[in-house]
Design an enzyme around this catalytic site. Structure first.
Site, short mmCIF file in Angstrom:
data_model
loop_
_atom_site.label_atom_id
_atom_site.label_comp_id
_atom_site.label_asym_id
_atom_site.label_seq_id
_atom_site.Cartn_x
_atom_site.Cartn_y
_atom_site.Cartn_z
N ARG A 1 0.82 -1.23 0.00
CA ARG A 1 0.00 0.00 0.00
C ARG A 1 0.84 1.26 0.00
O ARG A 1 0.42 2.30 0.50
CB ARG A 1 -0.97 0.02 1.18
CG ARG A 1 -1.99 -1.10 1.13
CD ARG A 1 -3.19 -0.84 2.00
NE ARG A 1 -3.95 -2.06 2.17
CZ ARG A 1 -3.76 -2.92 3.16
NH1 ARG A 1 -2.87 -2.66 4.10
NH2 ARG A 1 -4.49 -4.01 3.23
N LYS B 1 1.86 11.35 -11.46
CA LYS B 1 1.05 10.41 -12.23
C LYS B 1 1.85 9.15 -12.47
O LYS B 1 2.96 9.19 -12.99
CB LYS B 1 0.67 11.02 -13.59
CG LYS B 1 -0.42 12.04 -13.50
CD LYS B 1 -0.96 12.30 -14.90
CE LYS B 1 -2.05 13.34 -14.86
NZ LYS B 1 -2.60 13.58 -16.21
N GLU C 1 7.13 18.66 -25.18
CA GLU C 1 6.59 19.06 -23.87
C GLU C 1 7.20 20.39 -23.42
O GLU C 1 6.52 21.21 -22.78
CB GLU C 1 6.86 17.98 -22.81
CG GLU C 1 6.22 16.63 -23.10
CD GLU C 1 4.70 16.57 -22.85
OE1 GLU C 1 4.15 17.49 -22.22
OE2 GLU C 1 4.08 15.58 -23.30
N LYS D 1 5.75 22.89 -14.51
CA LYS D 1 4.92 21.76 -14.12
C LYS D 1 4.70 21.75 -12.61
O LYS D 1 3.58 21.49 -12.14
CB LYS D 1 5.54 20.44 -14.60
CG LYS D 1 4.65 19.26 -14.25
CD LYS D 1 4.64 18.16 -15.25
CE LYS D 1 3.57 17.14 -14.88
NZ LYS D 1 3.67 15.90 -15.63
N GLU E 1 -5.64 16.86 -10.27
CA GLU E 1 -6.23 17.12 -11.57
C GLU E 1 -7.71 17.42 -11.50
O GLU E 1 -8.50 16.90 -12.28
CB GLU E 1 -6.00 15.90 -12.50
CG GLU E 1 -6.06 16.29 -13.96
CD GLU E 1 -5.38 15.26 -14.84
OE1 GLU E 1 -5.30 14.11 -14.47
OE2 GLU E 1 -4.91 15.66 -15.91
N ARG F 1 -4.74 21.75 -13.38
CA ARG F 1 -3.79 20.80 -13.93
C ARG F 1 -4.15 20.34 -15.32
O ARG F 1 -3.29 19.89 -16.09
CB ARG F 1 -3.69 19.60 -12.98
CG ARG F 1 -2.62 18.63 -13.38
CD ARG F 1 -2.29 17.73 -12.21
NE ARG F 1 -1.41 16.67 -12.61
CZ ARG F 1 -0.74 15.92 -11.76
NH1 ARG F 1 -0.87 16.12 -10.47
NH2 ARG F 1 0.04 14.97 -12.18
N ASN G 1 -2.54 19.13 -20.25
CA ASN G 1 -2.94 18.24 -21.34
C ASN G 1 -3.02 18.97 -22.68
O ASN G 1 -3.50 18.41 -23.66
CB ASN G 1 -4.29 17.59 -21.02
CG ASN G 1 -4.15 16.59 -19.90
OD1 ASN G 1 -3.25 15.76 -19.91
ND2 ASN G 1 -5.00 16.71 -18.90
N HIS H 1 -2.52 17.16 -25.87
CA HIS H 1 -2.59 15.73 -25.56
C HIS H 1 -3.91 15.10 -25.97
O HIS H 1 -4.00 13.88 -26.09
CB HIS H 1 -2.37 15.49 -24.06
CG HIS H 1 -0.93 15.65 -23.65
ND1 HIS H 1 -0.23 16.82 -23.84
CD2 HIS H 1 -0.05 14.78 -23.08
CE1 HIS H 1 1.01 16.67 -23.38
NE2 HIS H 1 1.15 15.45 -22.92
N HIS I 1 -3.21 12.00 -27.92
CA HIS I 1 -3.48 10.63 -27.46
C HIS I 1 -4.21 9.82 -28.51
O HIS I 1 -3.94 8.64 -28.71
CB HIS I 1 -4.31 10.66 -26.17
CG HIS I 1 -3.48 10.87 -24.94
ND1 HIS I 1 -4.02 11.33 -23.76
CD2 HIS I 1 -2.16 10.67 -24.71
CE1 HIS I 1 -3.06 11.43 -22.85
NE2 HIS I 1 -1.92 11.03 -23.40
N HIS J 1 5.02 9.58 -28.32
CA HIS J 1 4.20 10.48 -27.52
C HIS J 1 4.48 11.95 -27.84
O HIS J 1 3.56 12.75 -28.08
CB HIS J 1 4.43 10.21 -26.03
CG HIS J 1 3.65 11.11 -25.13
ND1 HIS J 1 2.28 11.02 -24.99
CD2 HIS J 1 4.03 12.14 -24.32
CE1 HIS J 1 1.85 11.95 -24.14
NE2 HIS J 1 2.90 12.64 -23.71
#
Lengths: 365, 365
Positions: free
Chosen positions: B122, B144, B186, B230, B240, B244, B248, B251, B255, B268
């Protein structure tokens, strides 16, 4: 007769609602939480047979779009593979970040559902509707979610809080008596570690072996005080860095026994019952606890119909070795929770290995 | 020449250390963090061949017990199965809650390692040593973590913060030029959404296509300002829920293009480059942005050697359909980040589908 317990956490506070015959109000209770319109109910076939229709109807009446995913019953399905199948269903129904997984079932369903919710889209909503006593008083409160590794229980998981825990005590009428007693082990635990008054109320009851033994009022007290005890502890220590460790009372040796008996011959609650007897015996030998209180604990465990001895075919060395695998081991030292008086415990990693072996030997039967 | 960026979060603040030729100081830098003595380094064979020895030696000299686990390179290994193998190694070395996973590699290694750290026992400690430009400026900051589902990228994961991000820009000398350019996508993104000054500094550079094109000082500026951008955004919105989302930028369509080309033909960063051109074109058509600024963005993307067109064999309908699968879709509406002036963007879910199709058609080549 209903109780509402607030679990106060820095970021993710939520309520535990406990009320008899309330299942049909689940949808209504969820509405103020501002969840998205899609709900996926996770359950097992037997539980879903009993309560699926009423839950689905309640959710649909409250305006949710509901689908369901069933997992065969049993700890052997508490695996990463079951999680992968939940992901497939979540994808199939195009769950969104605002969507909700509802766990309708016992601890296995709750742990699986919580972990799937924690990790699908990096976290979606999660509501617990526990249907076993163990899940009501233990697994559904505190945010521990996860699955077993082939070589160890609960090694994989995350801390993730539900948005709501919704408890209808009347669903316990369909719980097998052995499962009921297993839950009582955790209830007794709260009495020993936190709530002496709960302990004495349990002592006063004539019988505690089955749902039918309990008046509805005593059951409401048991559920409310147990959830409150756990909520108190978890609120003070969400991530298990300190105080929360006391909830593991009886679990250290308990986990070893569960593991060595393959998680089937002896169930979790039964193992915790034995673990509490063992922890009490260690505390006695270390002169931390008194004989009369230890006897009262063991008598209550007996009255509930739980085991108080270690199966004699288990090897003492194997139990000690298994303790070393416990995920709470710190720098190789096994941490024990030991009672000092009813309602109070201390945390120690100073239990000598020979004393440990001696207590295990003495408890075998 | 070194920078230290503090990522301030309510519970889990950490630093990003950026200094050339610093790899051998990793162990020393970790020591003040109070981590346990066991470290498991996760990497891929090629990266570990280059930098494994220096990292392991540095950790051992600082007193850590070090083991390693290698995963073949490539996005196709960013799976739940790779996570299960990390669990096996973690168990074999009996990692404890205080133990640390060190991610030595690019984004795939970072995402896998972070998710394994988030979910083993955990949650255990996690340190990022990113070796690709993309991982340095994007994946290593923000918490992330996760893996791909067979039917969608990054659908499985958790938000989980590292204890330290440790960046040695000199490791970029072994990065293939195409990967370098992917990272630059990026970097340009931060210029457009947050830091106009970074954007103009990039415009001033003669060449931006490879590590060897950049003076060490410009590289330090690029890394520092990108990580700072960032960190600023993530600090304000760890989970998010709002701001945030601007990260994206590029993206959304990016994506879809990655997914439809099987995550291999177009990488990417290249997909994000195309996505930024597309988002800019949408913003123009919606009269949110000006033509001169859109042209400056597209010129900078071109100068970096990135693609600015959508492959003509991709079906427009399939792209629009794929957008609906994006995990950031809210109540069925696709959310776009659109520039309004250099350094500023707005979030909207009001892009008409026909306008979207028109932009996609126009960008095909």
């Amino acid at each position: 007769m209903s109780s509402l317990i607030a679990v106060n956490l820095p970021d993710n506070s939520y309520n535990i609602a406990i009320a008899p015959d309330s299942l049909s109000q689940l949808g209504e209770q969820m509405r103020p939480l501002g969840l998205g319109h899609k709900v996926l109910v996770i359950s097992n076939p037997e539980i879903f047979h009993h309560y699926g229709a009423i839950i689905v109807q309640s959710l649909e009446q409250a305006g949710y779009t509901v689908s369901s995913h069933l997992i065969p019953a049993g700890e052997s399905y508490k695996t990463l593979d079951s999680i992968a199948r939940i992901y497939d269903t979540a994808l199939q129904h195009r769950l969104e970040r605002s969507s909700t997984l509802v766990a309708l079932g016992g601890g296995v369903i709750g742990d699986l559902t919580g972990f799937a919710a924690a990790t699908w889209l990096r976290g979606i909503n999660f509501v617990q509707v526990p249907t076993s006593l163990l899940a009501m008083v233990d697994a559904s409160v505190g945010g521990k979610t996860g699955v077993n590794h082939p070589q160890g229980k609960n090694l994989i998981g995350a801390f993730y809080q539900p948005k709501l825990v919704f408890i209808d005590p009347q669903v316990l009428r369909t719980l097998p008596p052995r499962e009921f007693r297993a839950g009582m082990a955790e209830v007794i635990k709260y009495g020993v570690i936190w709530d002496e008054d709960l302990f004495t109320q349990l002592e006063k009851a004539d019988r505690l072996q089955d749902f039918s033994d309990l008046e509805a009022e005593l059951l409401q007290v048991i559920l409310t005080r147990s959830c409150q005890a756990k909520a108190d502890v978890v609120s003070q220590d969400e991530r298990e860095s300190g105080l929360r460790a006391i909830l593991n009372y009886g679990h250290t040796i308990g986990h070893a026994i569960e593991s060595l008996t393959g998680y089937s011959r002896i169930n979790h609650g039964e193992a915790v019952g034995i673990g509490m007897v063992a922890a009490g015996a260690i505390a006695l030998k270390m002169q931390l606890w008194t004989e009369p209180e230890a006897s009262r604990q063991n008598a209550l465990i007996s009255k509930t119909g739980l085991l108080t001895h270690i199966p004699e075919d288990l090897d003492t060395g194997a139990i000690v070795e298994s303790l070393q695998m416990d995920k709470k081991v710190k720098s190789g030292k096994v941490r024990f929770i030991l009672p000092t008086q009813l309602g109070k415990v201390k945390i120690t990693d100073e239990v000598p290995n020979d004393l440990l072996g001696q207590v295990i030997d003495e408890l075998k039967q």
